[in-house]
Enzyme design. Sequence first.
Site, mmCIF file in Angstrom:
data_model
loop_
_atom_site.group_PDB
_atom_site.id
_atom_site.type_symbol
_atom_site.label_atom_id
_atom_site.label_comp_id
_atom_site.label_asym_id
_atom_site.label_seq_id
_atom_site.Cartn_x
_atom_site.Cartn_y
_atom_site.Cartn_z
ATOM 1 C CD GLU A 220 -2.837 -1.158 2.410
ATOM 2 O OE1 GLU A 220 -3.851 -0.450 2.320
ATOM 3 O OE2 GLU A 220 -2.548 -1.824 3.419
ATOM 4 N NE ARG A 222 8.243 6.698 -3.556
ATOM 5 C CZ ARG A 222 7.934 7.613 -2.665
ATOM 6 N NH1 ARG A 222 6.667 7.990 -2.509
ATOM 7 N NH2 ARG A 222 8.875 8.176 -1.915
ATOM 8 C CE LYS A 303 26.343 8.605 11.556
ATOM 9 N NZ LYS A 303 27.178 9.108 10.435
ATOM 10 N NE ARG A 316 9.754 2.286 22.117
ATOM 11 C CZ ARG A 316 9.508 1.590 23.211
ATOM 12 N NH1 ARG A 316 8.527 0.687 23.214
ATOM 13 N NH2 ARG A 316 10.226 1.779 24.309
#
Length: 343
Positions: A220, A222, A303, A316
């Site tokens: 749903e 890209r 990172k 999150r």
Amino acid sequence: MAYFALGLATATKNRDGKIIEAFFPTPILAPSDALVAALAPIAGYQEGNQALDITAAQSAQLAAVFAAHQQAASAAFADKAANAKQPLVLVILASDDKPQSVAEGYLKLQLISHRLVKPHGTVLDGIFGLLHNIAWTNEGPIDLPELAERQIEARLAGRVLTVDCVDKFPKMVDYVVPAGIRIADTSRVRLGAHVGEGTTVMHEGFINFNAGTTGVSMVEGRISAGVVVGNGSDIGGGASIMGTLSGGGKVVVSIGENSLLGANAGLGFPLGDRCTVESGLYVTAGTKVRTLDKDGNQVDIVKARDLAGVSDLLFRRNSLTGQIECLANKSAVELNSELHKNN
């Protein structure tokens, strides 16, 4: 020697006699030496990678050769092509090198969309500059410099020439519809996409060329060029995955199996299996992430690229501090099987 691929196609030429697109309904991966040797004298093939113009009479001969080498689908197409009004072309690729002609490029794109090779499974270097910018119309593909004149001719003949899009890459379904898929808006899946069996692409989903899914997925969001999504993973509504074309990037972004990229989330580094990126969170390769232990205590700050390919992670954003956190993912992602029943 081992040949890479071959295919017979019907092609469209512009007014300069140059091929602008080619339809290969039955591409063959790794054809036998015997098949190539039998086709060569008919088509005039010598060596290397070649795109050869084929006449109707030659097509009938090719049909017999394909049939004799247990290539029934190609034989049936070549037999029908003997009566074709469109130009025909036979492409033989001895090796998997960067495409040198439009016909070669279209064969490689269709190898991917036919699921004969995976994304990154064939060399596509330079293809964007090789292909023509084409108006895809209700009367077929038209080379863009010829569009205005064709529109005038159509109007004077009492017809309306409808332009669906102007692009170098057509929609995949005009060339092949792989088994076991659903696509709500077919214009959002380009030729050269790899759509795995069991995949559903909803209206806002998008799959670029040399990218796609390997199995059952709900798309749903890209999937940009170069991105591969593993079996069982879900791309939420409005989600975005950075492609290798963006900003000249070299890192191949991928998503492992049974992972979830939440609605309106974004991803710029390779995600492992059974991972979740919460809705609305965009994590690029350089994003600083707090890693937490099972008790919620900070272990390190790294990172995101340092966590590339690591499985069972939940990403999150802490709603109090705004910091991005990573911890063990305790809930596996399971796609709703009801959504895939009709694939």
